[in-house]
Enzyme design. Structure first.
Site, short mmCIF file in Angstrom:
data_model
loop_
_atom_site.label_atom_id
_atom_site.label_comp_id
_atom_site.label_asym_id
_atom_site.label_seq_id
_atom_site.Cartn_x
_atom_site.Cartn_y
_atom_site.Cartn_z
N GLU A 1 0.82 -1.21 0.00
CA GLU A 1 0.00 0.00 0.00
C GLU A 1 0.86 1.27 0.00
OE1 GLU A 1 -3.12 0.25 -0.43
OE2 GLU A 1 -3.97 -1.71 0.05
N GLU B 1 -18.69 -7.57 -3.35
CA GLU B 1 -17.32 -8.06 -3.26
C GLU B 1 -17.19 -9.48 -3.84
OE1 GLU B 1 -14.55 -5.62 -0.96
OE2 GLU B 1 -15.45 -5.55 -2.95
N GLU C 1 -12.86 -0.72 -10.31
CA GLU C 1 -12.33 -1.59 -11.35
C GLU C 1 -13.21 -1.69 -12.60
OE1 GLU C 1 -9.92 -2.22 -7.90
OE2 GLU C 1 -12.11 -2.26 -8.12
#
Length: 527
Positions: free
Chosen positions: A88, A322, A343
Site C-alpha cells: 500500500e 465483493e 475496477e
C-alpha cells in the site's frame, strides 16, 4: 451534438461529486487520511493524502494541486515509528509522489533545474521507497508484507504475503531508478518478479499467498482477483512502460494458463493451482479490471464479452458486491458490500477509448446515478455495507477519490490531457530537449499516471553523463578520476568555449502511444 452534451453533462456531475467528497474531507477529516462520512470525522490509514491531491490537476484545479503538493513537502515525514504495508505504501505514497512530480509542469509548478530528473517530490518518493527496501532482504528476494518505517522489518514479522504483495513494484520502482539513476529499486522489483515466476505450478498458475523465505505456497487458489490481480496488471503495464519483452513473455504465458484452466463462459473462476479443479465458482469485484487489461493488449473481443458479464451484475444491484456466486447468480454471504471500487469503471474507460462503443458510457452513467442515489450523504459518499438493501458503512475509502472518481471523469472527458495521442507536448529534461507529456501515460494500480517518456529522458541523460565521464578520463592527462558532480563545469574539455550541444531529441515525440497499446502493438518499431 446530443452525445457531446450528454458526455459534458456527466463530466460536470462527476466533478461536482469530487468536490462534494473532497470539501467534506477538508472540512471534517483533515489532517486524517480518510473521511468517515456518516459521523463527519476522520481516521488514519497511513498514506492516503497523495492519492487525493492528484485529481486536482486532472480536473484542472492548478491552484489546489500546487497548495497540496507544497503542503506535502512541508508536513510529510517518513522517519516515524509506524508499521506500514509495503504494497500500500508503494502504490499510494511512492506512486502518488512520482505522479505528482511528473505532472508538476502541467500544473504550473515552479520546476527545479533538470526536471523531471530532479525535484523535491521525486526526492520524497525516493525517501519513501528507501524505507521499503529492508522488506526485500529475504533469501528469495520476495518482500515481507509489512515494514516499520523507522526500524525495518520486525523480527516476528510473518513471512507469508499475497502474490500481489510480491509482484506490484516494477512500475514505481523502475520509474524511481530511471529518474534518479539509482538502479537498486528496479533491481529489487525485478528480482522479486523473477522469483515469483519460478514458483508457478506445472500447469502455469500461481497461488494466492506465498512464504517469502521458502517460496512455498501457503494458499493455492489461483485466479485473477484479490491477492493476485495487480501482479498480472504490472506485468502488462511494465512491459508497455519499459518496452520490456521479458515482462510481456511472463504475462503471455500466464494468460494462456488462465484461459485454459480458469475461464468458463467468459467468467474467470478460482481453481487449485496444481490441479486446475474449481475451488471457488465466484466473481470478485476486484477482477473487473481484467477487461481493461485485455484491451491494452488488443484482445478486445474477449474483453467485451467478459465486461458484459460483469456489467449484468452491476445492473442487478446498482454496484458490484465483493463476491458474486456465478452458479447461484447472487451475492455470497458476508461479502455483500460495495466500497465504491473503481475496477469496472476503469475497464469501461479503457474499452471506450479503444472502441468508442457507447455501452461503456452507459456504464459510466449508471455508476454516477447509483452512487449519487445510494451513497451520497451530507459529509461525502459512504461505502455500501450491503448491496442488497443499500445499507451504508461509515467509511469513504481514499481509492474512491483516487480511482473511482478519476476514471469516471476521464471516461466523460475525451479531451483530457491524459488522453493525448501526441498532438501536444512539452520540452524538458537536463538539456531541455526531451519531449514530455505527449501521451501514453501508464496508470499504476492506484490510478496514478506515469509518463514513460520521462523515464527515457532521464535514462538517456544519465547515459550521456557516463559517456562524458569516460571521455574526460581518456582526455585527462592526470590519472585522478573526475568527480561526477563537477562534470558540468568541465565540459570545456570536450567542447569549444561558447559552443552548444547539438544532440537530437532524447525522447521521441510519441514513444509509447496509448492508441498503439490499445490496438495490441505494445512495442514500437524502434524498441
Amino acid at each position: 451534438m446530443t452525445v457531446i452534451y450528454y458526455v459534458m453533462s456527466y463530466r460536470e456531475r462527476v466533478k461536482a461529486m469530487f468536490y462534494h467528497a473532497y470539501n467534506s474531507y477538508l472540512d471534517n477529516a483533515y489532517p486524517y487520511d480518510e473521511l468517515r462520512p456518516l459521523t463527519c470525522d476522520g481516521q488514519d490509514t497511513w498514506g492516503s493524502t497523495p492519492d487525493i491531491c492528484l485529481l486536482m490537476q486532472i480536473l484542472g484545479n492548478r491552484t489546489e494541486f500546487q497548495r497540496v503538493t507544497s503542503l506535502l513537502q512541508d508536513t510529510v515525514d517518513f522517519e516515524i515509528d509506524v508499521n506500514a504495508s509495503v504494497f500500500e505504501t508503494n502504490i499510494r505514497v511512492v506512486g502518488g509522489l512520482l505522479s505528482a512530480h511528473l505532472l508538476s509542469k502541467q500544473a504550473g509548478v515552479e520546476l527545479e533545474e533538470g526536471w523531471p530528473c530532479s525535484g523535491p517530490l521525486l526526492r520524497m518518493a525516493e525517501d519513501a521507497a528507501r524505507k521499503l527496501l529492508p522488506a526485500f532482504q529475504t533469501p528469495t528476494g520476495m518482500p515481507y508484507g509489512t515494514v516499520n518505517l523507522l526500524r525495518g522489518v520486525n523480527p516476528t514479522e510473518t513471512p507469508v504475503t499475497c502474490t500481489a504483495g510480491v509482484g506490484t513494484f516494477i512500475l514505481e520502482f523502475a520509474t524511481l531508478s530511471r529518474l534518479t539513476g539509482n538502479p537498486v529499486f528496479e533491481e529489487v522489483a525485478r528480482k522479486a518478479l523473477r522469483a515469483l515466476w519460478k514458483t508457478r505450478s506445472d500447469i502455469g498458475l500461481v497461488g494466492n499467498h506465498i512464504d517469502v523465505i521458502t517460496s512455498k505456497w501457503v494458499a493455492q487458489d489461483a485466479g485473477i482477483g484479490a491477492g493476485i490481480d495487480s501482479y498480472f496488471e504490472y506485468l502488462v503495464k511494465g512491459a508497455i512502460m519499459l518496452q520490456d519483452e521479458e515482462l510481456l513473455f511472463m504475462f503471455r504465458e500466464f494468460d494462456r494458463s488462465v484461459r485454459n484452466h480458469t475461464k468458463f463462459d467468459d467468467w474467470y473462476l478460482w481453481v487449485q493451482m496444481h490441479k486446475g479443479t474449481v475451488s471457488m465458482p465466484v466473481f470478485q469485484s476486484l477482477e473487473a479490471f481484467w477487461p481493461g487489461l485485455q484491451s491494452l493488449l488488443g484482445d478486445l473481443d474477449s474483453a467485451m464479452r467478459t465486461f458484459h458479464n460483469y456489467y449484468t451484475v452491476w445492473r442487478q444491484f446498482g454496484g458490484l458486491p465483493e463476491f458474486y456466486s456465478i452458479p447461484q447468480g447472487y451475492t455470497v454471504d458476508k461479502r455483500e458490500g460495495y466500497p465504491l471500487r473503481p475496477e469496472l469503471i476503469e475497464s469501461a474507460m479503457y474499452l471506450y477509448r479503444a472502441t468508442g462503443d457507447p455501452t461503456f458510457l452507459q456504464l459510466g452513467r449508471d455508476a454516477v446515478e447509483s452512487i449519487e442515489k445510494i451513497s451520497r450523504v451530507k459529509c461525502g459518499f459512504a461505502s455500501i455495507k450491503d448491496i442488497r438493501d443499500h445499507k451504508l458503512d461509515n467509511r469513504m475509502e481514499s481509492f474512491f477519490l483516487a480511482e473511482t472518481i478519476k476514471y469516471l471523469y476521464l471516461l466523460f472527458d475525451p479531451e483530457n490531457f491524459l488522453h493525448n495521442t501526441g498532438s501536444t507536448f512539452d520540452l524538458g529534461g537536463p538539456q531541455g530537449d526531451c519531449v514530455l507529456g505527449a501521451g501514453g501515460y501508464i496508470f499504476n494500480t492506484e490510478a496514478h499516471p506515469l509518463d514513460p517518456a520521462a523515464l527515457h529522458c532521464c535514462s538517456r541523460a544519465q547515459e550521456e553523463r557516463l559517456e562524458l565521464h569516460e571521455l574526460l578520463l581518456t582526455l585527462s592527462d592526470d590519472s585522478e578520476t573526475p568527480d561526477p558532480s563537477t562534470l558540468g563545469s568541465r565540459e570545456s574539455i570536450v567542447m569549444k568555449p561558447g559552443s552548444q550541444r547539438t544532440n537530437t531529441l532524447s525522447c521521441p515525440t510519441q514513444p509509447f502511444s496509448a492508441r498503439l497499446a490499445v490496438m495490441g502493438q505494445v512495442f514500437s518499431d524502434n524498441t
